[in-house]
Structure formats: C-alpha cells, structure tokens
Design a protein around this motif. Structure first.
Motif, mmCIF file in Angstrom:
data_model
loop_
_atom_site.group_PDB
_atom_site.id
_atom_site.type_symbol
_atom_site.label_atom_id
_atom_site.label_comp_id
_atom_site.label_asym_id
_atom_site.label_seq_id
_atom_site.Cartn_x
_atom_site.Cartn_y
_atom_site.Cartn_z
ATOM 1 N N LYS A 135 0.858 -1.174 0.000
ATOM 2 C CA LYS A 135 0.000 0.000 0.000
ATOM 3 C C LYS A 135 0.902 1.234 0.000
ATOM 4 C CE LYS A 135 -3.750 -1.950 2.852
ATOM 5 N NZ LYS A 135 -4.473 -1.771 4.143
ATOM 6 N N TYR A 136 0.576 2.194 -0.859
ATOM 7 C CA TYR A 136 1.317 3.446 -0.902
ATOM 8 C C TYR A 136 0.343 4.597 -0.659
ATOM 9 C CZ TYR A 136 5.023 0.673 -3.022
ATOM 10 O OH TYR A 136 5.978 -0.282 -3.264
ATOM 11 N N SER A 137 0.751 5.520 0.201
ATOM 12 C CA SER A 137 -0.091 6.670 0.517
ATOM 13 C C SER A 137 0.765 7.938 0.494
ATOM 14 C CB SER A 137 -0.729 6.528 1.899
ATOM 15 O OG SER A 137 -1.469 5.331 1.976
ATOM 16 N N VAL A 138 0.171 9.040 0.000
ATOM 17 C CA VAL A 138 0.832 10.341 -0.012
ATOM 18 C C VAL A 138 0.104 11.263 0.956
ATOM 19 C CG1 VAL A 138 1.438 12.360 -1.390
ATOM 20 C CG2 VAL A 138 1.594 10.078 -2.404
ATOM 21 N N TYR A 139 0.875 11.894 1.843
ATOM 22 C CA TYR A 139 0.343 12.863 2.794
ATOM 23 C C TYR A 139 1.008 14.215 2.544
ATOM 24 C CZ TYR A 139 -1.378 8.803 5.401
ATOM 25 O OH TYR A 139 -2.015 7.636 5.766
ATOM 26 N N ASP A 140 0.257 15.304 2.796
ATOM 27 C CA ASP A 140 0.859 16.628 2.694
ATOM 28 C C ASP A 140 1.508 17.004 4.024
ATOM 29 O OD1 ASP A 140 -1.159 17.445 4.407
ATOM 30 O OD2 ASP A 140 -2.329 18.461 2.843
ATOM 31 N N SER A 141 2.036 18.229 4.125
ATOM 32 C CA SER A 141 2.764 18.634 5.330
ATOM 33 C C SER A 141 1.849 18.838 6.528
ATOM 34 C CB SER A 141 3.569 19.908 5.064
ATOM 35 O OG SER A 141 2.718 20.955 4.655
ATOM 36 N N ASN A 142 0.529 18.843 6.295
ATOM 37 C CA ASN A 142 -0.424 18.862 7.396
ATOM 38 C C ASN A 142 -0.929 17.463 7.724
ATOM 39 O OD1 ASN A 142 -0.456 21.703 7.832
ATOM 40 N ND2 ASN A 142 -1.672 21.931 5.972
ATOM 41 N N PHE A 143 -0.276 16.454 7.102
ATOM 42 C CA PHE A 143 -0.555 15.042 7.342
ATOM 43 C C PHE A 143 -1.953 14.635 6.877
ATOM 44 C CE2 PHE A 143 2.289 16.517 10.812
ATOM 45 C CZ PHE A 143 3.452 16.001 10.284
ATOM 46 N N LYS A 144 -2.429 15.338 5.860
ATOM 47 C CA LYS A 144 -3.690 14.969 5.229
ATOM 48 C C LYS A 144 -3.398 14.018 4.076
ATOM 49 C CE LYS A 144 -7.619 16.895 2.685
ATOM 50 N NZ LYS A 144 -8.218 18.129 2.107
ATOM 51 N N LYS A 145 -4.134 12.893 4.023
ATOM 52 C CA LYS A 145 -3.905 11.922 2.966
ATOM 53 C C LYS A 145 -4.451 12.456 1.640
ATOM 54 C CE LYS A 145 -4.444 7.476 3.718
ATOM 55 N NZ LYS A 145 -5.051 6.121 3.867
ATOM 56 N N LEU A 146 -3.602 12.404 0.595
ATOM 57 C CA LEU A 146 -3.987 12.909 -0.723
ATOM 58 C C LEU A 146 -4.230 11.787 -1.726
ATOM 59 C CD1 LEU A 146 -1.430 15.841 -1.066
ATOM 60 C CD2 LEU A 146 -3.752 15.940 -0.174
ATOM 61 N N ILE A 147 -3.346 10.793 -1.731
ATOM 62 C CA ILE A 147 -3.381 9.741 -2.750
ATOM 63 C C ILE A 147 -3.154 8.400 -2.070
ATOM 64 C CG2 ILE A 147 -2.342 8.879 -4.895
ATOM 65 C CD1 ILE A 147 -1.285 11.702 -5.372
ATOM 66 N N GLU A 148 -3.808 7.378 -2.598
ATOM 67 C CA GLU A 148 -3.571 6.014 -2.122
ATOM 68 C C GLU A 148 -3.529 5.083 -3.334
ATOM 69 O OE1 GLU A 148 -5.052 4.088 1.799
ATOM 70 O OE2 GLU A 148 -6.534 3.610 0.255
ATOM 71 N N SER A 149 -2.566 4.164 -3.332
ATOM 72 C CA SER A 149 -2.403 3.274 -4.479
ATOM 73 C C SER A 149 -1.770 1.962 -4.022
ATOM 74 C CB SER A 149 -1.534 3.941 -5.543
ATOM 75 O OG SER A 149 -1.217 3.032 -6.581
ATOM 76 N N LYS A 150 -2.052 0.903 -4.780
ATOM 77 C CA LYS A 150 -1.366 -0.364 -4.546
ATOM 78 C C LYS A 150 -0.063 -0.456 -5.331
ATOM 79 C CE LYS A 150 -5.442 -3.139 -3.392
ATOM 80 N NZ LYS A 150 -6.242 -4.346 -3.721
ATOM 81 N N GLU A 151 0.162 0.526 -6.212
ATOM 82 C CA GLU A 151 1.388 0.577 -7.003
ATOM 83 C C GLU A 151 2.310 1.668 -6.447
ATOM 84 O OE1 GLU A 151 1.783 -1.705 -9.159
ATOM 85 O OE2 GLU A 151 -0.279 -2.430 -9.223
ATOM 86 N N ARG A 152 3.600 1.512 -6.699
ATOM 87 C CA ARG A 152 4.585 2.457 -6.184
ATOM 88 C C ARG A 152 4.310 3.872 -6.698
ATOM 89 N NH1 ARG A 152 9.457 1.929 -3.916
ATOM 90 N NH2 ARG A 152 9.453 -0.318 -4.346
ATOM 91 N N ILE A 153 4.444 4.842 -5.829
ATOM 92 C CA ILE A 153 4.253 6.246 -6.179
ATOM 93 C C ILE A 153 5.611 6.940 -6.200
ATOM 94 C CG2 ILE A 153 3.189 8.430 -5.488
ATOM 95 C CD1 ILE A 153 1.005 6.812 -4.104
ATOM 96 N N SER A 154 5.943 7.575 -7.335
ATOM 97 C CA SER A 154 7.227 8.267 -7.483
ATOM 98 C C SER A 154 6.976 9.767 -7.616
ATOM 99 C CB SER A 154 7.980 7.758 -8.717
ATOM 100 O OG SER A 154 8.248 6.382 -8.623
ATOM 101 N N PRO A 155 7.340 10.574 -6.615
ATOM 102 C CA PRO A 155 7.179 12.022 -6.735
ATOM 103 C C PRO A 155 8.317 12.634 -7.554
ATOM 104 C CG PRO A 155 7.188 11.274 -4.440
ATOM 105 C CD PRO A 155 7.750 10.178 -5.270
ATOM 106 N N VAL A 156 7.991 13.577 -8.430
ATOM 107 C CA VAL A 156 8.991 14.343 -9.175
ATOM 108 C C VAL A 156 8.613 15.812 -9.068
ATOM 109 C CG1 VAL A 156 9.498 12.474 -10.781
ATOM 110 C CG2 VAL A 156 7.782 14.179 -11.376
ATOM 111 N N GLN A 157 9.595 16.672 -9.269
ATOM 112 C CA GLN A 157 9.375 18.117 -9.137
ATOM 113 C C GLN A 157 9.880 18.833 -10.377
ATOM 114 O OE1 GLN A 157 11.645 20.245 -6.057
ATOM 115 N NE2 GLN A 157 9.718 21.117 -5.340
ATOM 116 N N ASP A 158 9.080 19.779 -10.885
ATOM 117 C CA ASP A 158 9.510 20.500 -12.081
ATOM 118 C C ASP A 158 10.308 21.740 -11.713
ATOM 119 O OD1 ASP A 158 7.752 22.524 -11.397
ATOM 120 O OD2 ASP A 158 6.310 22.106 -12.973
#
Length: 537
Positions: free
Chosen positions: A308-331
């Motif tokens: 299970k993969y989950s993304v939280y923001d800096s306020n610890f609010k859950k944004l995204i959930e996935s069973k596949e790996r999540i890779s963050p990138v920045q422009d």
C-alpha cells in the motif's frame, strides 16, 4: 447672486449633496472595498516586515570581509561591493550580522580590552564587559568569557547565557539555523536552546546530541540526547520532552516509526495522527521536497506480497492512495507530480489531484527533478525512450541516451532520417544543438557547454538564451553571475548577465579569491569581480 458659504467654506447645498452621495449604496460599497484593499495591503506589509525580521535570524546579514590591514587601518568590502575603513584598533574580525569584535589598549590601565561594535563603529557591548569574544554560528552568537567563566550573547549584545560555566560547546541544528548550547559546571551538563532556556541536565559525561530533519521552517526541531544507550527526545523550541513512554523510536523529519507503526507530529511536536496499520504490515515513510510524505506499507506475513502506498501533505492529510509504487517528481517551478506505473500505462497526478494517463508506457523509476519532462519506455521495450511533459504531451521519441543537467536534459537520439543528434532540451521544447565533443555542466542558474577539442566555453540560461558564446579557454570557476575562464596563463572574468568581460589577471599574480564578497587578491591589490580596485598594495 453669490452663494453664501458656511463656516467651512462649503455651501449648505454642497454639504447636503455630499451627504446624499455618501448615502448611495454604490458609493458605500466602493468605500468599503477601498477600506478592505487598504487593510489587506497593510496586513501584507506587516507580514512582509515580519518575514524580513525572521529572515535576519537565519541569513547572513551585513557581512563585511576584511581584505586589508595597513598601519592599523582596516579595510572591508561588503556584499554590495561597498568599501569601508576603520582605524584605531589593535585587531578586528570580519563583520557578521553587522557586528564584529575589536580590541584596543585601555587609556586608564594600559590593558588590552575587547568590545563588540557595529558597522557604524558604535559599541554594541562596551569595553570591559567581557574579557573575550569568540564568534560562533557564523557570528549570530558570541561565546564570551568573564573572570574565567563562559556565557553566550547574541549579535545584538543580548545576554543569552550568563558567564558562569566552566565551558560551553555548541551543536548546530537544521543547517545551522538553530543551535543547542551545552554548558558544564560542577560535574553537571546543562542543555539550552538559542533563547537560553535550559531544557535538560545530566551528570552523564558520555553523551551526544543529534536531531531529526523537519519539513520546513514552520516546524519545530526535534533533537535527541543519547546517553547510557538511551535516547531522550525534546522539542527544541518549547523544551518539552517527547516520547517518554516509547522504548524503540526511529525519528525522521516529524515522522515517528515504532513497532511497525507510523505516527505524524505537527508543528508543535504534538501527536497529530497515527496510521491505521495492522500487525500484518511493516511501514516506511519518506519525505519528498519538504512538502510530501510517501508511506509504503508492506504485507510480510501473507503468502503473496501486498503493498500500500499513501501520499500525505505537510499537514498530514492523505492525498493519494495506491497499490502501485508512487514516485514524486518536481519541475523547474517547484510543482510536484506523482507518477504511478499501472498495468496499462503511466498515471501522472498533479498537486490538485488532476490525473493524466499515458497508455502503453512505463516510468523507469529515474527520479528526474527540476525539469519539465519525464522519460518513459514503451511497455516491454527497454531499448528506446520517449520524452513527455509532466502534463502528458509527447515531445520526443527514439531517444537512446539522456541525462539531467540542471534544468535541462541532454539528449542523444536518431531523427527520422536516421541521423544521430545531440542537444539540450529545455522548457517549451527549446533545443540547443550540441556537437559530440561538447560536455555539459550545470549549476542552479546556468548551463555551461565546454568543448575540450576547441577549448571553448559557452553559457546558456533556462530560456536557452546564449549568455556567453564560445569564449576561448576552460572554465576556472563559477560564482553566482560570474564565470572565470582560463586561457593559458590568464584568467578572464565575465559577467554572465550582460556577457561582458569585467576583469583579467595573470596566474603568476594571483594570491587568493573570496567568493562571498567576490574579491580577487593579487600581488598588486584587491579587486572586485567587476574589476574595481579595492585596495592597492
């Protein structure tokens, strides 16, 4: 007939008309809008001033570099290239935070005394207040000594810790933006924050101080003191001890890992939330770009692996959930995107949760950041690569090699005619052609192209504009908007903003270079990078 005016010089009729005008709804609304705008501007100004004041505590302020001493005349140059001289002192240090330590002989008793002065040559701390000053933490604080005992003052002269300790050592925290003062007397050790608050004391001599990274400046630092194989955790701002009931703690940023669980702590180091995990999962959390947390939970007990993969923001609010790996990138503009490899293609999710799907491709996992492109492989084909924008637009195919260079991608590919190409790909599909012999380097501001065969250097900015075009030589150094290019025994300095040659010097005359205030010391004198003579030798 002449109209009679009232005592204020306005006719009664005019006054009545003004009252009528002010009663109109549209006029009242307009006045209210103006008042609101002025209020917002006032608040913004207050916030801006407050930010500036806060920045003063974390950034180099009023730095002046001592570049020459001649007959007790001290010459300094500051960050803006301005020159200032002082005389009448036995010694002077560099100015940090607009203050420095000086010494001179007292006219009363002939004893050498020390003081703290500002750039206007005014005493911040008077002579004789302390016996000695030692700049610490980049001049933000001074360790002072009085009658064999030590204390701490800040650069404004405020006493933080009274001079009553046998010794004081300093541990810097969060890239030296915060500090811990360790003070010792009578076989006890006292730990204080930068406000002088003592938050812990111990008689254990073998101990160490460490800290956990935090998301950003809005969060408090959490430090831990290790002694007797135990760790004690503290909020550095409040001094409160944390996690007393926990035996095994792994703290990273504001994330607490213990017993396979993940807990988040807020700006005041208070428990914010805890992941709802079962004992079937082990959990790991990583912070990206000081903005987001990606939590990976892995099932370790069942017959098949499950994630299970989950993304939280800096306020610890859950944004995204996935069973596949999540890779963050920045422009290049600091926007973050989350890339997920799914069975039928690549999903790209922006910070507003808007999704883009590119079917038939997979992301190879290379975390290319600070650019506007990602490189994808057609599913099942690892021999070629294709370049897409982070909004899902295809830019290039048939890419054989690529590498990130600052805000650009160096690409090698074959065009439709089967011819080999090499170029730098910038934003908006901007391309800069390269030869096979060109080597590309980058810093935060510019990209440098060096051709070792022709011994030439070129510089381009993020828009692809050529700032320097094929200057003879090899890069010697890079300092903000200046570049030094060496040709034979001569170094030439160019201002990259305007492409102009500003100063040259012979290597045989060179002594030293100070890149903080951009000064070159040669056998003949001190010169700015713009070629202005500071002091002649």
């Amino acid at each position: 007939m002449e109209r009679k005016a009232n005592s204020r010089g306005i006719s009664k009729k005019g006054a009545i008309n003004l009252k009528k005008i002010l009663r109109r709804p549209i006029v009242r609304i307009t006045i209210l809008v103006i008042i609101i705008i002025l209020g917002v501007l006032f608040i913004k100004n207050c916030i801006s001033n407050n930010v500036k004041n806060n920045k003063e505590d974390t950034n180099l302020v009023g730095y002046q570099k001592l570049v020459n001493v001649k007959e007790e005349k001290y010459t300094f140059i500051n960050l803006d290239g301005k020159i200032k001289t002082y005389d009448g002192y036995l010694s002077m240090d560099d100015f940090y935070y607009d203050t420095t330590c000086v010494s001179k002989i007292s006219e009363d008793n002939g004893v050498t005394q020390m003081a703290l002065i500002n750039t206007n040559n005014k005493q911040v701390v008077k002579y004789g207040t302390y016996n000695s000053f030692t700049q610490v933490v980049g001049g933000k604080f001074y360790k002072v000594e009085k009658d064999g005992k030590y204390g701490v003052i800040d650069y404004k002269g405020k006493e933080i810790i009274k001079p009553e300790y046998n010794y004081i050592s300093i541990t810097t925290v969060q890239e030296a933006t915060e500090v811990v003062f360790e003070c010792q007397k009578e076989n006890k050790y006292y730990f204080a924050n930068e406000n002088g608050k003592i938050f812990y004391e111990t008689d254990v001599a073998l101990h160490s101080i460490s800290y956990a990274n935090k998301f950003n400046k809005d969060y408090h630092s959490i430090i831990y003191i290790s002694e007797n194989d135990e760790k004690k955790y503290f909020d550095l701002v409040t001094g409160e001890q944390l996690f007393e009931e926990l035996d095994k703690v792994n703290l990273s940023y504001n994330i607490l890992s213990t017993d396979g669980k993940i807990s988040f702590y807020d700006k005041n180091s208070k428990l914010k939330t805890e992941l709802d995990t079962s004992t079937d999962y082990s959990s790991d959390a990583r912070v990206y770009f000081k903005k987001y947390i990606v939590v990976e939970q892995k099932n370790v007990t069942s017959g098949t692996r499950e994630y299970k993969y989950s993304v939280y923001d800096s306020n610890f609010k859950k944004l995204i959930e996935s069973k596949e790996r999540i890779s963050p990138v920045q422009d290049i503009e600091g926007n973050v995107y989350f890339i997920i490899n799914e069975s039928d293609g690549v999903k790209i999710i922006n910070e507003n949760k808007k999704e883009t799907k590119i079917e038939g491709y997979e992301f190879n996992g290379n975390n290319i950041n600070n650019v506007q492109y990602i490189v994808l492989n057609p599913t099942g084909d690892v021999s070629t690569n294709e370049v897409y924008t982070l909004k899902g637009k295809k830019v290039l195919d048939k890419v054989t090699e690529y590498s990130q260079k600052g805000y650009g991608l160096v690409i090698k590919r074959y065009n439709d005619a089967g011819e080999a190409e090499k170029f730098i790909l910038l934003g908006n599909d901007n391309k800069i052609a390269l030869s096979e012999e060109d080597n590309v380097y980058a810093n935060d501001y510019y990209i440098t192209i060096e051709n070792s065969n022709n011994n030439q250097v070129s510089v381009i900015d993020s828009n692809g504009k050529i700032k320097l075009d094929k200057v003879s030589g090899a890069k010697a150094f890079y300092v903000e908007n200046y570049i030094g290019i060496q040709s034979n025994d001569t170094v030439s300095i160019y201002n990259i903003n305007n492409g102009k040659l500003t100063f040259t010097y012979k290597l045989t005359d060179y002594i030293n270079r100070d890149e903080t205030v951009n000064v070159i010391e040669t056998t003949t004198g001190y010169y700015t990078f713009d070629g202005k003579l500071v002091v002649e030798k």
